[in-house]
Design a protein around this motif. Structure first.
Motif, PDB file in Angstrom:
ATOM      1  N   VAL A   1       0.837  -1.196   0.000  1.00 39.21           N
ATOM      2  CA  VAL A   1       0.000   0.000   0.000  1.00 39.21           C
ATOM      3  C   VAL A   1       0.878   1.255   0.000  1.00 39.21           C
ATOM      4  O   VAL A   1       0.625   2.214  -0.739  1.00 39.21           O
TER       5      VAL A   1
ATOM      6  N   CYS B   1       2.394   1.939  -3.368  1.00 37.61           N
ATOM      7  CA  CYS B   1       1.470   2.500  -4.365  1.00 37.61           C
ATOM      8  C   CYS B   1       1.565   4.019  -4.441  1.00 37.61           C
ATOM      9  O   CYS B   1       1.344   4.611  -5.505  1.00 37.61           O
ATOM     10  N   VAL B   2       1.888   4.654  -3.333  1.00 43.20           N
ATOM     11  CA  VAL B   2       1.870   6.124  -3.283  1.00 43.20           C
ATOM     12  C   VAL B   2       3.250   6.729  -3.055  1.00 43.20           C
ATOM     13  O   VAL B   2       3.379   7.941  -2.896  1.00 43.20           O
TER      14      VAL B   2
ATOM     15  N   ILE C   1       3.171  -3.481  -9.009  1.00 39.16           N
ATOM     16  CA  ILE C   1       2.753  -2.142  -8.589  1.00 39.16           C
ATOM     17  C   ILE C   1       3.542  -1.084  -9.345  1.00 39.16           C
ATOM     18  O   ILE C   1       2.993  -0.055  -9.770  1.00 39.16           O
TER      19      ILE C   1
ATOM     20  N   LYS D   1       1.987   1.810 -11.677  1.00 39.33           N
ATOM     21  CA  LYS D   1       2.304   3.228 -11.493  1.00 39.33           C
ATOM     22  C   LYS D   1       2.841   3.844 -12.785  1.00 39.33           C
ATOM     23  O   LYS D   1       2.505   4.981 -13.136  1.00 39.33           O
TER      24      LYS D   1
ATOM     25  N   ILE E   1      -1.743   7.372  -8.375  1.00 39.61           N
ATOM     26  CA  ILE E   1      -2.449   6.829  -7.220  1.00 39.61           C
ATOM     27  C   ILE E   1      -2.158   7.742  -6.039  1.00 39.61           C
ATOM     28  O   ILE E   1      -1.003   7.909  -5.640  1.00 39.61           O
TER      29      ILE E   1
ATOM     30  N   ALA F   1      -4.253   4.412  -1.318  1.00 43.14           N
ATOM     31  CA  ALA F   1      -4.503   2.997  -1.592  1.00 43.14           C
ATOM     32  C   ALA F   1      -4.897   2.284  -0.306  1.00 43.14           C
ATOM     33  O   ALA F   1      -4.535   2.696   0.794  1.00 43.14           O
TER      34      ALA F   1
ATOM     35  N   PHE G   1      -7.747  -4.683  -3.596  1.00 49.50           N
ATOM     36  CA  PHE G   1      -7.086  -3.382  -3.626  1.00 49.50           C
ATOM     37  C   PHE G   1      -8.082  -2.304  -4.036  1.00 49.50           C
ATOM     38  O   PHE G   1      -8.905  -2.508  -4.928  1.00 49.50           O
ATOM     39  N   GLN G   2      -7.972  -1.149  -3.410  1.00 49.47           N
ATOM     40  CA  GLN G   2      -8.719   0.046  -3.797  1.00 49.47           C
ATOM     41  C   GLN G   2      -7.721   1.170  -4.006  1.00 49.47           C
ATOM     42  O   GLN G   2      -6.880   1.441  -3.139  1.00 49.47           O
ATOM     43  N   TYR G   3      -7.795   1.812  -5.172  1.00 42.52           N
ATOM     44  CA  TYR G   3      -6.875   2.894  -5.499  1.00 42.52           C
ATOM     45  C   TYR G   3      -7.674   4.167  -5.783  1.00 42.52           C
ATOM     46  O   TYR G   3      -8.551   4.159  -6.651  1.00 42.52           O
TER      47      TYR G   3
ATOM     48  N   ILE H   1      -7.560   7.374  -7.649  1.00 41.60           N
ATOM     49  CA  ILE H   1      -6.783   7.870  -8.773  1.00 41.60           C
ATOM     50  C   ILE H   1      -7.086   9.350  -9.019  1.00 41.60           C
ATOM     51  O   ILE H   1      -8.245   9.763  -9.029  1.00 41.60           O
TER      52      ILE H   1
ATOM     53  N   GLU I   1     -10.709  -0.467  -8.488  1.00 40.86           N
ATOM     54  CA  GLU I   1     -10.622  -1.607  -7.577  1.00 40.86           C
ATOM     55  C   GLU I   1     -10.242  -2.859  -8.360  1.00 40.86           C
ATOM     56  O   GLU I   1     -10.598  -3.007  -9.526  1.00 40.86           O
TER      57      GLU I   1
END
Length: 297
Positions: A13, A16-17, A30, A34, A44, A47, A71-73, A75, A85
């Motif tokens: 997670v 992701c960012v 990931i 990205k 993202i 997350a 997963f939930q992103y 955006i 998702e």
């Protein structure tokens, strides 16, 4: 074991960012995701991940765990925010209780009946009793796609490779009438625990939609940007002429490009090109179909 998997998800997670800080926890998938966002000036910004163990097999000092991650992103794309998702199926290997390997299982595409859907040589006989006019309700198709993107409607048969079956359900809920029963090579239908190839096989649906003259049918367009909500994209990942996957358009990004829902590897509001998929190859080919009905003349 659960604690180690939870730590792994927390690291993913964070990855992701931000830039990965720990090589051990870095997930190549990931980074690919990205990069695909960056190519279209998206990112993202937040997350979240929830894991669920599905199966655990232990043998002496070794253990294998099959688990699922939702997963939930959030955006951000040119000032527009939306939620993507997806559900990943993963396998973790442990030795003496220590995590030694973790990998995403390959995105299986195609169909349980794939051998039946390779050639487009199926009948398109236009029986009068099957000729039913309809108006395609795009909103209802999308609402259904949103309701069932990560679940299975018990009113329909469920397949291990479920992508085209799910899209057929969405189209049917949008008003497309079934026709052709009981000939599996004719029409588009699911009835009495049986189904046509075009209902459940990606390659057969790819040929049915533009070839059908009534009922479910569509017109090929030359660019993804021309697709509307409720339209369909077909994917030939290997570029070998056999189409493996089907999605439905459920949204658009800030550039007007389609975001899609899909089954098998369940996903919601995913960017249409699938460049972050493990099934993706540089040879990929797409077919873009806008659904037509009796209001189109």
């Amino acid at each position: 074991m659960r604690e180690q998997l939870q730590e792994l998800l927390e690291q993913r997670v964070l990855q992701c960012v931000s830039m990965p800080r720990n090589q051990l926890h870095e997930c190549p998938a990931i980074e690919i995701k990205k990069q695909s966002f960056a190519k279209r000036s998206a990112e993202i910004v937040k997350a979240k991940a929830n894991g669920r163990v599905e199966e655990k097999v232990e043998e002496k000092e070794n253990a294998t765990v099959l688990y699922e991650v939702h997963f939930q992103y959030l955006i951000k794309h040119r000032g527009l925010f939306y939620m993507e998702e997806e559900v990943e199926k993963r396998q973790a290997e442990f030795y003496k209780g220590v995590l030694v390997k973790d990998e995403k299982l390959t995105e299986i595409q195609g169909s349980h009946d794939d051998r039946e859907g390779i050639l487009p040589a199926f009948s398109q006989r236009e029986d009068e009793q099957d000729r039913k006019g309809f108006r395609y309700d795009r909103l209802k198709a999308v609402q259904y796609a949103e309701r069932w993107w990560n679940d299975f409607n018990p009113a329909y048969k469920k397949f291990e490779v479920d992508c085209t079956n799910y899209i057929s359900q969405c189209l049917h809920q949008g008003g497309a009438p079934m026709r052709g029963y009981p000939n599996r090579s004719n029409g588009w239908w699911m009835q009495n625990d049986n189904w046509s190839f075009s209902w459940s096989v990606a390659n057969a649906m790819r040929w049915h939609i533009p070839g059908s003259k009534f009922g479910l049918r569509g017109r090929e367009v030359d660019h993804a940007q021309k697709l509307k909500l409720g339209d369909v994209i077909c994917y030939d990942f290997e570029g070998d002429g056999r189409f493996d996957h089907t999605t439905i358009v459920t949204g658009h990004d800030a550039d007007g490009m389609p975001l899609v829902n899909a089954h098998t590897y369940n996903s919601r509001m995913r960017y249409w090109a699938y460049e972050d998929s493990t099934a993706y190859t540089p040879n990929i080919k797409y077919k873009f179909f806008t659904i037509t009905d009796d209001t189109d003349g």
